[in-house]
Scaffold this motif. Structure first.
Motif, PDB file in Angstrom:
ATOM      1  N   HIS A   1       0.810  -1.218   0.000  1.00  0.00           N
ATOM      2  CA  HIS A   1       0.000   0.000   0.000  1.00  0.00           C
ATOM      3  C   HIS A   1       0.843   1.267   0.000  1.00  0.00           C
ATOM      4  O   HIS A   1       0.307   2.362   0.055  1.00  0.00           O
ATOM      5  CB  HIS A   1      -0.929  -0.011   1.215  1.00  0.00           C
ATOM      6  CG  HIS A   1      -1.795  -1.229   1.286  1.00  0.00           C
ATOM      7  ND1 HIS A   1      -2.972  -1.350   0.596  1.00  0.00           N
ATOM      8  CD2 HIS A   1      -1.617  -2.407   1.945  1.00  0.00           C
ATOM      9  CE1 HIS A   1      -3.509  -2.543   0.840  1.00  0.00           C
ATOM     10  NE2 HIS A   1      -2.704  -3.199   1.646  1.00  0.00           N
ATOM     11  N   GLN A   2       2.155   1.102  -0.033  1.00  0.00           N
ATOM     12  CA  GLN A   2       3.055   2.245  -0.025  1.00  0.00           C
ATOM     13  C   GLN A   2       3.581   2.501  -1.439  1.00  0.00           C
ATOM     14  O   GLN A   2       3.501   1.638  -2.307  1.00  0.00           O
ATOM     15  CB  GLN A   2       4.205   2.000   0.961  1.00  0.00           C
ATOM     16  CG  GLN A   2       3.737   2.000   2.404  1.00  0.00           C
ATOM     17  CD  GLN A   2       4.787   1.512   3.382  1.00  0.00           C
ATOM     18  OE1 GLN A   2       5.914   1.175   3.004  1.00  0.00           O
ATOM     19  NE2 GLN A   2       4.427   1.459   4.654  1.00  0.00           N
ATOM     20  N   PRO A   3       4.128   3.694  -1.684  1.00  0.00           N
ATOM     21  CA  PRO A   3       4.627   4.007  -3.026  1.00  0.00           C
ATOM     22  C   PRO A   3       5.581   2.942  -3.554  1.00  0.00           C
ATOM     23  O   PRO A   3       6.412   2.428  -2.816  1.00  0.00           O
ATOM     24  CB  PRO A   3       5.349   5.350  -2.817  1.00  0.00           C
ATOM     25  CG  PRO A   3       4.633   5.970  -1.658  1.00  0.00           C
ATOM     26  CD  PRO A   3       4.277   4.827  -0.750  1.00  0.00           C
ATOM     27  N   ARG A   4       5.422   2.604  -4.820  1.00  0.00           N
ATOM     28  CA  ARG A   4       6.202   1.605  -5.558  1.00  0.00           C
ATOM     29  C   ARG A   4       5.813   0.175  -5.211  1.00  0.00           C
ATOM     30  O   ARG A   4       6.043  -0.740  -5.974  1.00  0.00           O
ATOM     31  CB  ARG A   4       7.721   1.780  -5.361  1.00  0.00           C
ATOM     32  CG  ARG A   4       8.290   3.058  -5.959  1.00  0.00           C
ATOM     33  CD  ARG A   4       9.802   3.072  -5.781  1.00  0.00           C
ATOM     34  NE  ARG A   4      10.403   4.312  -6.215  1.00  0.00           N
ATOM     35  CZ  ARG A   4      10.968   4.501  -7.385  1.00  0.00           C
ATOM     36  NH1 ARG A   4      11.002   3.520  -8.253  1.00  0.00           N
ATOM     37  NH2 ARG A   4      11.508   5.650  -7.703  1.00  0.00           N
TER      38      ARG A   4
ATOM     39  N   GLN B   1       5.338   8.995   8.952  1.00  0.00           N
ATOM     40  CA  GLN B   1       5.580  10.406   9.237  1.00  0.00           C
ATOM     41  C   GLN B   1       4.402  11.275   8.832  1.00  0.00           C
ATOM     42  O   GLN B   1       4.302  12.427   9.276  1.00  0.00           O
ATOM     43  CB  GLN B   1       6.845  10.877   8.519  1.00  0.00           C
ATOM     44  CG  GLN B   1       8.110  10.181   9.010  1.00  0.00           C
ATOM     45  CD  GLN B   1       9.351  10.710   8.336  1.00  0.00           C
ATOM     46  OE1 GLN B   1       9.501  11.917   8.156  1.00  0.00           O
ATOM     47  NE2 GLN B   1      10.255   9.820   7.961  1.00  0.00           N
ATOM     48  N   ASN B   2       3.514  10.719   7.995  1.00  0.00           N
ATOM     49  CA  ASN B   2       2.333  11.453   7.561  1.00  0.00           C
ATOM     50  C   ASN B   2       1.330  10.448   7.029  1.00  0.00           C
ATOM     51  O   ASN B   2       1.669   9.285   6.790  1.00  0.00           O
ATOM     52  CB  ASN B   2       2.704  12.484   6.478  1.00  0.00           C
ATOM     53  CG  ASN B   2       3.696  11.913   5.477  1.00  0.00           C
ATOM     54  OD1 ASN B   2       3.458  10.846   4.910  1.00  0.00           O
ATOM     55  ND2 ASN B   2       4.806  12.591   5.257  1.00  0.00           N
ATOM     56  N   PRO B   3       0.087  10.834   6.849  1.00  0.00           N
ATOM     57  CA  PRO B   3      -0.902   9.884   6.329  1.00  0.00           C
ATOM     58  C   PRO B   3      -0.526   9.388   4.940  1.00  0.00           C
ATOM     59  O   PRO B   3      -0.017  10.138   4.107  1.00  0.00           O
ATOM     60  CB  PRO B   3      -2.196  10.709   6.301  1.00  0.00           C
ATOM     61  CG  PRO B   3      -1.982  11.784   7.303  1.00  0.00           C
ATOM     62  CD  PRO B   3      -0.521  12.118   7.229  1.00  0.00           C
ATOM     63  N   LEU B   4      -0.784   8.107   4.702  1.00  0.00           N
ATOM     64  CA  LEU B   4      -0.580   7.552   3.376  1.00  0.00           C
ATOM     65  C   LEU B   4      -1.634   8.089   2.424  1.00  0.00           C
ATOM     66  O   LEU B   4      -2.797   8.266   2.805  1.00  0.00           O
ATOM     67  CB  LEU B   4      -0.674   6.028   3.427  1.00  0.00           C
ATOM     68  CG  LEU B   4       0.593   5.293   3.866  1.00  0.00           C
ATOM     69  CD1 LEU B   4       0.245   3.957   4.482  1.00  0.00           C
ATOM     70  CD2 LEU B   4       1.516   5.097   2.671  1.00  0.00           C
TER      71      LEU B   4
END
Length: 727
Positions: A430-433, A481-484
């Motif tokens: 669910h994270q970038p890449r 560190q911040n919302p996805l």
């Protein structure tokens, strides 16, 4: 100003900075090797990082295609465990590879796209403003780099593939209209226009359209021994089925009966007439359908271990333990070819590049392995298991090392640690890449844990291991560190940082397990995470100082416990005005920091860099830390290429600094800060590597024999660069 001497090297200490310009650096005596790719590029070859589709020629040559390979090997040819060719002209200047490929006895036909680089490219070679072409490039098998022109062919007039591309769909840029299936005879080319919901048939010689018929978002196509077609349909909806057609488009019966849970990814027909279906569902097998006396297809014995690489021992690779099949084929001699990428075919609209490519060949009847090629790492660094320097983790792999073996042969692929079936809620997906990325491996009380960073170090993922799950890393926690972006996970705060701990041990990010910390707002954004040996989590914020979150023990599921309430804050020390990297050793209470100063301030052009200065502080946690030294690192933003830093690793008595653009590792004495020398890629890897393109792209260890081993990201050619140096 004063003169100090360490290890026979004179350096000048000026205003607390040790300047590299006061001495001439020398190249060290070391060995260059690599991990994770069957080729090191010393001979100009590399196994591509992703394979989305294959086609097998009559002589057993395997032709591949994928939308992206970092060094341009989107379309390539392999035979007998060797790489034969790179097609080229599918990378840059608006061009990209694609998701389908087919060959006959003369030509290769490959899906590709051509854009105009945000309207910067104009003319007949490129689509009009705000549009993208999806179509077919035709090449000769005799020379893949040369296009096979035809009347009406367009594009690529600047290279050897002039007039050899036919657009099938022209769409608004941003829409994925990739061709998802191709099949060819010597007379006809069958094209799955997935976006257009049709099959288009072209003359294989003239490339003129002959006929077409409607099919619901078609994908892979296989030509049967009787010239009929088997086609995967429903690609865009995900409601997949396999339909049978005559060559003129007439439907032949209903859908092929598939076992429950089957996710068809590719299909092919053997010379003897068996229909093979690659299943990217939980079975991870190749389904076999024999032709009965009545002409109907009947299920036979599947090829491959049930559940593939996820069969016990889970995550351990091996023969016919498949993992994300993307392509299958059989040659006339009876050899089976299987392409995998640890994921399966790219989802429509996604930019996925898989989890590392594997290309295998087996004797079809006996399932005996003929050969296997690996291209296993991309945007992926590596780190050592603290228990032994012979075990190395990347974001989603584990390798074992035998340092007695020749260059390039030290490594063995030992484990795949991602489980998309049991743990689909793994934050990785669910994270970038969608790759785990940069690892830190830690052991607490002998128990193994894996911490990973996304490429930009925004998120710190936590994983645990147990005997029941073999090599699989079980999702355990997450620091954000911040919302996805997007809607995942439900329950994340809309503002500020947050953390998750898998309290019930099910590997699902439940809303009740999320803790927010809105009081810090955006002050922690773009920071850098570090986990020390006892398991304390450190965050070097750019401007707000350094935070330590001490390990608070373990919950009943075995997850490390961290709380915002127990956090400790440390002010940013001189000489820094912005922090970029942190390495801390609790055993000696030694802190290494890198970043920017008032003399060389940070600017957004160099957002990923580690900075021009590195400093060591002793007695860090005492309340009155002492700066031992500050080193002025290589930094010249006016040179070509620029000289900047991107990674920091410390092991034993040495500091290893990765430069971003220059393929160079600078080595400093950790005791004095004095420069020792540098390392660059050797002949075994073609004297080159890609940029270190991530925040935590370098690691190092000192072996018991005194040798230092340094691992470096090299996503240019799908490997981990390895330096071996003995001072």
């Amino acid at each position: 100003m004063k003169l100090i001497s360490r290890l026979g090297i004179a350096v000048v200490l000026i205003h607390g900075l040790i300047s590299p310009n006061t001495y001439a650096q020398s190249q060290l005596n070391y060995t260059t090797s690599w991990i994770g790719n069957s080729f090191g590029f010393g001979d100009g070859k590399w196994m591509q990082q992703d394979i989305q589709a294959i086609s097998v020629g009559a002589d057993g040559t395997v032709y591949t295609n994928a939308p992206w390979d970092e060094s341009g090997s989107e379309i390539a040819a392999y035979r007998a465990g060797d790489k034969l060719a790179v097609a080229g002209s599918t990378h840059g200047w608006g061009a990209a590879g694609g998701d389908a490929v087919a060959v006959n006895h003369t030509y290769l036909y490959a899906a590709m796209s051509i854009g105009n680089e945000s309207n910067a490219l104009v003319g007949a070679d490129y689509p009009p403003a705000n549009l993208t072409w999806y179509g077919i490039t035709r090449r000769t098998l005799a020379n893949l780099a040369v296009g096979a022109p035809f009347s009406g062919g367009i594009a690529n007039s600047a290279n050897a593939t002039k007039n050899s591309f036919v657009p099938v769909e022209t769409v608004t840029t941003g829409i994925d209209a990739s061709i998802r299936g191709l099949a060819a005879t010597d007379s006809e080319l069958y094209v799955a226009d997935t976006y257009g919901n049709r099959i288009v048939v072209y003359d294989a010689q003239s490339m003129q359209p002959l006929r077409s018929w409607s099919v619901n978002s078609p994908g892979r196509i296989a030509i049967d021994t009787d010239a009929t077609l088997w086609i995967i349909t429903g690609v865009l909806s995900g409601n997949l089925s396999i339909l049978h057609y005559a060559a003129d488009g007439s439907a032949l019966g209903g859908p092929l009966p598939l076992p429950a849970g089957t996710v068809p990814a590719d299909l092919t027909v053997t010379p003897a007439g068996q229909l093979l279906v690659a299943d990217n569902g939980p079975s991870q097998q190749i389904l076999v359908f024999n032709k009965g006396a009545d002409g109907q297809r009947q299920a036979g014995t599947a090829i491959g271990t049930r559940n593939g690489i996820f069969h016990a021992v889970r995550g351990v690779p091996g023969d016919v333990r498949f993992n994300g099949i993307t392509g299958i084929g059989v040659d006339p001699a009876g050899n089976l070819y299987v392409a995998q990428n640890g994921e399966g075919p790219r989802a429509p609209g996604s930019a996925s590049v898989g989890q590392g490519a594997v290309l295998e060949s087996y004797v079809y009847g006996s399932r005996v392995l003929n050969w296997r090629l690996y291209g296993l790492t991309f945007v992926d660094s590596a780190a050592f298991d603290p228990a032994t320097p012979a075990s190395v983790y990347t974001g989603s792999k584990r390798f074992t090392l035998d340092y007695s073996q020749p260059v390039g042969h030290e490594w063995t692929y030992a484990g795949f640690t991602l489980d998309r079936f049991d743990y689909p809620d793994d934050p990785t997906f669910h994270q970038p890449r969608g790759v785990r990325g940069e690892p830190m491996v830690r052991r607490f009380g002998g128990q193994l844990f894996l911490y990973t960073l996304d490429p930009g170090a925004h998120y710190l993922n936590v994983y645990r291991f147990d005997a029941a799950h073999g090599e699989i890393a079980i999702p355990s926690g997450l620091f954000a560190q911040n919302p996805l972006p997007g809607t995942w996970p439900a329950g994340q705060p809309s503002f500020g940082e947050w953390l998750w701990r898998d309290g019930n041990g099910n590997g699902v990010v439940d809303a009740s397990e999320i803790t927010g910390n809105p009081s810090t707002g955006s002050t922690v954004g773009n920071g850098f995470w570090w986990v020390d040996e006892p398991g304390n989590v450190w965050l070097a914020t750019p401007l707000s100082g350094i935070r330590e979150m001490p390990l608070q023990g373990f919950d009943t599921a075995g997850n490390p416990i961290y709380t915002y309430a127990s956090a400790k804050m440390f002010a940013m020390p001189a000489p820094f005005t912005r922090l970029a990297r942190l390495v801390y050793f609790a055993s000696t209470d030694t802190m290494y920091l890198s970043g920017f100063t008032s003399a060389i301030p940070w600017d957004p052009t160099h957002w990923k860099e580690a900075g021009p200065v590195l400093a060591r502080y002793d007695n860090w946690s005492s309340g009155t830390p002492t700066q031992a030294y500050a080193i002025s690192l290589p930094w010249n933003t006016q040179s070509n290429p620029q000289t900047t830093t991107v990674g920091v690793a410390v092991a034993g008595n040495y500091i290893f600094i990765a430069e971003l653009y220059t393929a160079r590792v600078d080595v400093y004495d950790a005791r004095s800060g004095a420069a020792v020398g540098y390392m660059t890629p050797g002949a075994s890897v073609g004297n080159t590597s890609g940029w270190v393109d991530v925040y935590l792209g370098i690691s190092a260890v000192q072996r018991d024999n005194g040798e230092y081993v340094v691992l470096l990201e090299d996503d240019a050619r799908a490997k981990i660069l390895m330096y071996r140096w003995t001072p």
